[in-house]
Structure formats: C-alpha cells, structure tokens
Design an enzyme around this catalytic site. Structure first.
Site, mmCIF file in Angstrom:
data_model
loop_
_atom_site.group_PDB
_atom_site.id
_atom_site.type_symbol
_atom_site.label_atom_id
_atom_site.label_comp_id
_atom_site.label_asym_id
_atom_site.label_seq_id
_atom_site.Cartn_x
_atom_site.Cartn_y
_atom_site.Cartn_z
ATOM 1 N N HIS A 67 0.829 -1.217 0.000
ATOM 2 C CA HIS A 67 0.000 0.000 0.000
ATOM 3 C C HIS A 67 0.864 1.269 0.000
ATOM 4 O O HIS A 67 1.286 1.754 1.040
ATOM 5 C CB HIS A 67 -0.898 -0.021 1.249
ATOM 6 C CG HIS A 67 -2.062 0.904 1.187
ATOM 7 N ND1 HIS A 67 -3.336 0.527 1.547
ATOM 8 C CD2 HIS A 67 -2.170 2.199 0.802
ATOM 9 C CE1 HIS A 67 -4.165 1.550 1.394
ATOM 10 N NE2 HIS A 67 -3.480 2.576 0.946
ATOM 11 N N ASN A 111 -5.456 5.806 -6.751
ATOM 12 C CA ASN A 111 -6.237 7.040 -6.557
ATOM 13 C C ASN A 111 -5.402 8.278 -6.880
ATOM 14 O O ASN A 111 -5.185 9.150 -6.057
ATOM 15 C CB ASN A 111 -6.832 7.134 -5.148
ATOM 16 C CG ASN A 111 -5.808 6.995 -4.045
ATOM 17 O OD1 ASN A 111 -4.740 6.435 -4.257
ATOM 18 N ND2 ASN A 111 -6.110 7.492 -2.873
ATOM 19 N N ASP A 158 0.954 2.453 3.823
ATOM 20 C CA ASP A 158 0.045 3.511 3.354
ATOM 21 C C ASP A 158 0.847 4.810 3.164
ATOM 22 O O ASP A 158 0.353 5.906 3.469
ATOM 23 C CB ASP A 158 -1.130 3.702 4.325
ATOM 24 C CG ASP A 158 -2.278 4.504 3.718
ATOM 25 O OD1 ASP A 158 -2.165 4.922 2.543
ATOM 26 O OD2 ASP A 158 -3.278 4.729 4.420
HETATM 27 ZN ZN LIG Z 1 -6.997 3.832 2.112
#
Ligand SMILES: [Zn+2]
Length: 416
Positions: free
Chosen positions: A56, A90, A299
């Site tokens: 991620h 994204n 992340d």
């Molecule tokens: Zn997320």
C-alpha cells in the site's frame, strides 16, 4: 557482476557468507568462499534480511508529482529496505484503464525497485460503474481498489466481487462507511475533550463486515486495507475462521501511536482511518501476533509541506512510512520483546510477497532481493534522512534503533 557478502547474520540467526552472481543468490555457506573478481562486502555485525514488500503505497503519479515521483519514491523505498511496492490507483486521473496500467509499468520498468500497480474498482473512482477487471489484470494490475473511497453501493461491490472472482483478482477495501467518517478524529474520551470532529470506529466496522460477507458469498479475495479498530479485528477473525478469502493489513502508525501519545492538533497525525485509542492499538498488536492481520503496509502518503502544515481541519490526511517502517517496528516491538523478528519478517516480507507471487526468502537460486540491517545503531531521524520528496513522517525528531545499511534489489547493490 559478482558480490561476496562476508559474515552476515542471515535473518538475524546464523552467520554465513553469501555469493551473488547475475542477480541471484549463488551460494550461502558458513565456510570461506574463494571467489575471483567479486566485490567483497564486509557485513560483520549486520543482519541480512529478505527485501520488504509493501502492498500500500501512494506514488502520486500521475497528477501529484509535487508530492512524490517515481524517482523519489524508489529512493524512499530502498532507503527503508523495500524491494517490492504496490501503488494505489487514486491518482489524478485515477488508474482505471488497461492502457494506464501498461503505461505505468513501461515508465517504471528500469527503476531499481519492483513496482506493481493496482487499478480502481470503479471508473473515475465514482463508485458506480466497474472497470474492465479482466483486461486490467492482463495488463498487470495486481489488485483493484477505490482507495481513499469505499465502494458505497453494495450492488456495485457485489458485481465487482463476481468479476474479480472470475479473473482471480484481489479487491482491496478502504473500509470506511462515508456517512460516519466525515471528521478526522477517533471517538474516545481524549478526543471528546478536544471537541474534534469524529471518524467513528463503527464506520470502519460496518464497511469491514459488508466486504467480508461479500467475500464469503462470492469466494472473491478481499483484502482489508489499514485496519484500525478492535471491532474490525473481531469481524475479520470470525470470517477467517469460517474460511472466507479475507486478508488484512495494518500500518506502522496505527500500531505505534494512539490518542494517548499524540497531540490531537498536530496535523502530521491526521490520517484515514484516524489514530485510535490505546485499547484499539493494543488489540491491533495482538491481531498481528495471532495472524488475524496478515500484513504490515505503510500507506505511504506523501504530501507537500503547505498541504500538511495547516490547522488540523484543513491538513490533508496521510502519513509517510516507507523509510522508517522497519526500524520503527523493530524499535517499538522486537526490541521490547513484543514481536519476534520472524513475525516481523512474515508480515513485512513473506506474507505480502505471497499475495504478489514474490518469494524473497534467502536461499540459493533465489533472486537477490534483500537488505543489510544494522540492529545496534541508534539514530535520531532527521529531515535529511528522508529521501521522499515530501517530509510528512512523524518519526522525524525521534530516536530509533536499527537502520538499513544497504539493499540488493533487481540484482543491483545499492548502498545507503
Ligand atoms: Zn486507504
């Protein structure tokens, strides 16, 4: 090119000499290896550990190159011991076509880190119309996610699960029900005193439950991103026990920080889902130990200074993690006897690697994807130590023990 690594402790356990030839581990031996024309790397006191795999990461390309680009992302990954990273879709525009997937692989194929790409679940990440899952998987997409958004419409997610199952693709769920996650703070006694706007744990739990149930129903592999609540852990555990194809990840910041040890107004800690209280944090550590949570993912979410250093309600959510993940978890958990080194290697290399079909284990014949780690050195993280284009890393100014010294990735030896 040949390399001879002398006296490294393999996985921190036993001393060996390792010969690397043509990017592969040729031999591992406790005896002297006599090799001609090899670059000798003295590794006394260093550990040789499998290259880390991050499921991620936000590359910010295309559209956010002022925060990060592939060159700085690669430097940041290597600086943290990562040899394989997975980028989230994204971006601006979002990665929602097979052509975009192919394009991203083309422009990153010569970089010294193995970079993988995911596609969105829905076109433009709008949550209504699913993408061409089969064609995008064929182009190399290793998973599908509207990360940053949860796919709110259950009919759309059900359809996505059916297609993903058909093409044996993994869906990744950013599990936060949007009507209950409009604020930015955990709901607990400490945050109540500050009167901050909330993102309730239940917003995550509702989303986790629906997606686990859809996984169970369709037999589609759903991976729950950045789990933050104890309630979610319970749900994931139950579905795993029933045999659902569910996996889950957690970030270093949710494992290390809680509302009891951060300044709630410090924008560096603003992230989605939010940092929660001690009770939740402790449960997350247990879940990692028990195997309910399979993976640590950073992340890694770079933001420019002017986007992050703002009043908390205006600061963009996200925390950087690639460069300090291993050292911070080693410092906080392994050195304190709360996690074993082998569990940390499972959740940061072997388990996520398995999900990508990557095997970074240190054995003869395998690709040389590993890093050398100095387990004793103490260092105070400085801004200059962070090679990412952005510097929103909460460990800047904090002392850590253990540091990545060098990385072997894609057959190249890269010294820090
Ligand atoms: Zn997320």
């Amino acid at each position: 090119m040949r390399y001879l690594i002398k006296n490294a402790l393999i996985e921190g356990k036993y001393k060996a000499n390792v010969l690397i030839e043509k990017g592969k581990i040729r031999s591992i031996s406790d005896r002297e290896l006599e090799v001609e024309e090899a670059e000798v790397i003295k590794a006394d006191g260093l550990w040789l550990l499998p290259g880390l795999v991050d499921l991620h990461v936000h590359s910010r390309v295309p559209g956010g190159e002022h925060k990060e680009d592939f060159k700085t992302l690669t430097e940041a990954a290597l600086n943290g011991g990562y040899t394989h990273i997975v980028c989230m879709p994204n971006t601006d525009p979002p990665v929602d076509t097979p052509e975009m997937i192919s394009y991203l692989y083309t422009i990153t194929k010569n970089l010294p880190v193995n970079i993988f790409f995911t596609g969105t679940i829905t076109k433009r990440r709008e949550g209504n119309e699913i993408v061409e899952i089969g064609l995008m998987k064929k182009a190399g997409a290793v998973g599908f996610t509207d990360d940053g958004n949860w796919v709110k419409r259950a009919d759309v997610m059900l359809n996505a699960c059916i297609y993903a199952r058909k093409f044996d693709a993994m869906l990744i769920s950013h599990a936060e029900e949007p009507t209950l996650s409009k604020g930015y703070a955990n709901y607990d006694k400490i945050m109540l005193k500050h009167g901050l706007k909330f993102r309730l744990p239940i917003s995550e739990e509702i989303a986790v439950y629906r997606d686990c149930r859809l996984s169970e129903l369709t037999n589609c592999h759903i991976h729950i991103a950045h789990v933050s609540s104890a309630g979610s852990v319970e749900i994931i555990k139950k579905f795993k026990e029933k045999g659902a194809r569910v996996s889950a990840e957690i970030t270093p910041h949710h494992l290390i920080f809680s509302t009891e040890n951060i300044d709630p107004y410090d924008p560096i800690f603003r992230c989605n889902p939010p940092i929660r209280d001690e009770e939740n944090r402790k449960k997350l550590v247990e879940a990692l130990k028990d195997g309910v949570i399979d993976v640590v993912a950073t992340d890694h979410a770079p933001h420019a200074y002017y986007e992050k250093e703002r009043p908390i309600m205006e600061a963009l959510p996200g925390i950087e993690g690639l460069e300090t993940a291993f050292s911070s978890l080693y410092t906080h958990f392994v050195l304190r006897g709360m996690l074993s080194l082998s569990t940390l290697l499972d959740v940061m290399s072997y388990n996520p690697g398995r999900m990508l079909g990557v095997d970074n284990s240190i054995r003869e014949g395998n690709h040389a994807n590993f890093f050398l780690f100095d387990p004793k050195v103490k260092w105070k993280v400085k801004k200059e130590d962070i090679l990412s284009k952005s510097k929103n890393n909460p460990f800047i100014g904090r002392e850590l023990t253990g540091r990545v010294v060098a990385v072997f990735s894609k057959g190249k030896f890269l010294r820090r």
